[in-house]
Design an enzyme around this catalytic site. Structure first.
Site, mmCIF file in Angstrom:
data_model
loop_
_atom_site.group_PDB
_atom_site.id
_atom_site.type_symbol
_atom_site.label_atom_id
_atom_site.label_comp_id
_atom_site.label_asym_id
_atom_site.label_seq_id
_atom_site.Cartn_x
_atom_site.Cartn_y
_atom_site.Cartn_z
ATOM 1 N N LYS A 124 0.868 -1.192 0.000
ATOM 2 C CA LYS A 124 0.000 0.000 0.000
ATOM 3 C C LYS A 124 0.895 1.228 0.000
ATOM 4 C CE LYS A 124 -4.414 0.912 0.192
ATOM 5 N NZ LYS A 124 -5.567 0.052 -0.190
ATOM 6 N N ASP A 164 -6.942 4.293 -4.676
ATOM 7 C CA ASP A 164 -7.588 4.117 -3.371
ATOM 8 C C ASP A 164 -8.243 5.470 -3.088
ATOM 9 O OD1 ASP A 164 -7.542 1.960 -1.042
ATOM 10 O OD2 ASP A 164 -7.412 3.900 -0.066
HETATM 11 N N1 GLU Z 1 -7.263 0.185 -3.176
HETATM 12 C C1 GLU Z 1 -7.959 -1.014 -3.532
HETATM 13 C C2 GLU Z 1 -7.975 -1.950 -2.356
HETATM 14 O O1 GLU Z 1 -8.037 -1.496 -1.230
HETATM 15 C C3 GLU Z 1 -7.457 -1.631 -4.841
HETATM 16 C C4 GLU Z 1 -6.039 -2.070 -4.865
HETATM 17 C C5 GLU Z 1 -5.521 -2.553 -6.210
HETATM 18 O O2 GLU Z 1 -6.296 -2.648 -7.148
HETATM 19 O O3 GLU Z 1 -4.315 -2.824 -6.279
HETATM 20 O O4 GLU Z 1 -7.987 -3.140 -2.465
#
Ligand code: GLU
Length: 446
Positions: A124, A164
């Site tokens: 993340k 996100d």
């Molecule tokens: N931010 C999204 C999540 O919390 C998507 C992450 C992604 O597609 O890599 O899963």
């Protein structure tokens, strides 16, 4: 493993990292029993290794605003665990972003990605940048400055960020443009959530919301009920709420509330297609005000300042905005108003007291890491298409997404069923953990 001892040591090592400690504790409590039935996990110190990120990058992001002023923000990427594949997870741009928030999100991502059954590790990132009120040119300059630092540490086989909170299709476009220029790589899965036509996958924008509704439909079926006419309260009005509202209407349900930081919009007769389309304009305006919906549709939507979506009577409550957005008090109000199902779509959307209240009231409650996994799963499908230099049709992607969500649901039931009730939290945590733990064991002490 003794959860209390591990938590005490982590609290001493990472004091004040509230969200991170909360996310770790929730998982450890769920897996404690199963973990202790596997002495090989204890011997390889799986938990002690799993709770610490592989590495964290912290970097300065300096950019120039429209007034010509020099601004500096902090950027981060947490590469948490790569047992199942290259690091994968979104980027969050929000003024409250800090190491604790990104460690919690990265930790959750490990188990969520594991549940998709795709080869995806957990990561993340983000920045303490506030997109509210920023012009398009400012967003572009910030994204470019962010990528000057990050580009060396990402790539389709290394780490693949996506969107996100605060990072949508537009931001991914600017981030990817900067990445391409710096890395001299084209049409790769180094970032996902790209637009269709230059590497993006159809259905990726809808995927988190669609996947969530596929999961909720199974919860409802489990109780021998249908989605038809069910009243749904959603929080937020961003990409996730938009996708969920689209699919909910398609399923014959009624979205009776959406919300924002300014308050709630009650929509008595249910949201319409026109209103759902308007959500996209509201997000793109960067005003971050849900009141705009009531201004545009004064007959259909009633705005109340300072209230949450949980003040509106509903059958299904779905937090779609931010961590810890639904408190114990909110949970008690929902229960009093007759809510029948609760599904977190935001990551860790409910406070521990709220989850306990739902479980005490014997309401089916499903956690974000299972319910919202359709987003990252479709990112995984985007990487597959990029690697194969092909585009799948919307139907092909949707069929795959639907199957992944059904499989996640089945796994949650397999590990969470106890008599007549299903503990979806336990089911998701154990199912997600087992795949990661087995991979870590097989790959040795690294
Ligand atoms: N931010 C999204 C999540 O919390 C998507 C992450 C992604 O597609 O890599 O899963």
């Amino acid at each position: 493993m003794k959860v209390k001892e591990i938590m005490k040591a982590l609290e001493a090592k990472h004091p004040g990292e509230k969200e991170y400690l909360q996310a770790v504790e929730e998982v450890l409590v769920s897996i404690e029993k199963v973990y202790n039935e596997h002495p090989e996990f204890e011997k390889a110190k799986i938990v002690e290794r799993l709770v610490e990120p592989d590495r964290i990058f912290t970097f300065r992001v300096t950019w120039v605003n429209d007034k010509g002023e020099v601004c500096t923000n902090l950027g981060y990427r947490v590469q948490f665990n790569a047992a199942l594949g290259a690091y994968k997870g979104g980027l969050r741009f929000h003024p409250a972003v800090n190491v604790s928030m990104l460690k919690f999100l990265g930790f959750e991502q490990i188990f969520k990605n594991s549940l998709t059954n795709l080869p995806l590790g957990g990561g993340k990132g983000g920045a303490d940048f506030d997109p509210t009120g920023k012009s398009d040119a400012e967003i572009m300059r910030f994204c470019q400055a962010f990528m000057y630092e990050l580009w060396r540490n990402i790539g389709p086989d290394q780490d693949s960020p996506a969107g996100d909170v605060g990072v949508g299709g537009r931001e991914i476009g600017y981030l990817y443009g900067a990445y391409k220029k710096l890395a001299r790589e084209h049409s790769t899965g180094a970032l996902t959530g790209k637009s269709y036509g230059w590497g993006g996958s159809l259905i990726r924008p809808e995927a988190t919301g669609f996947g969530a509704m596929y999961y909720v439909e199974r919860m409802v079926k489990e109780k021998k009920e249908t989605m038809k006419g069910k009243k749904i309260a959603l929080s937020g009005f961003g990409n996730v709420a938009w996708g969920a509202a689209t699919k909910a209407v398609e399923m014959g349900a009624k979205v009776v509330a959406i919300s924002g930081p300014d308050g709630v919009c009650e929509i008595k007769d249910g949201i319409t297609k026109e209103m759902i389309d308007y959500m996209l304009e509201m997000r793109a305006s960067n005003r971050n005000k849900v009141e705009d919906m009531a201004t545009k549709f004064p007959k259909a939507a009633k705005f109340t300042a300072g209230k949450k979506a949980w003040s509106v009577k509903c059958d299904i409550a779905m937090p779609c905005a931010f961590q810890n957005e639904l408190s114990e008090e909110d949970a008690n109000m929902l229960i009093k108003n007759g809510v029948k199902f609760v599904a977190e779509v935001s990551n860790m959307g409910c406070q521990p007291g709220a989850i306990a209240a739902f479980q005490k009231a014997k309401l089916p409650f499903a956690p974000g890491k299972a319910v919202n996994a359709g987003g990252v799963a479709t990112s995984g499908l985007e990487i597959c298409q990029n690697a194969g230099h092909i585009n799948w049709t919307a139907e092909e992607v949707d069929v795959k997404l639907h199957k992944i969500m059904n499989d996640i649901y089945d796994m949650c039931v397999e590990y969470g069923k106890k008599g007549n009730t299903i503990d979806y939290v336990k089911g998701a945590n154990i199912a997600g953990f087992m795949r990661v733990a087995k991979a870590m064991l097989a790959q040795g002490i690294i």
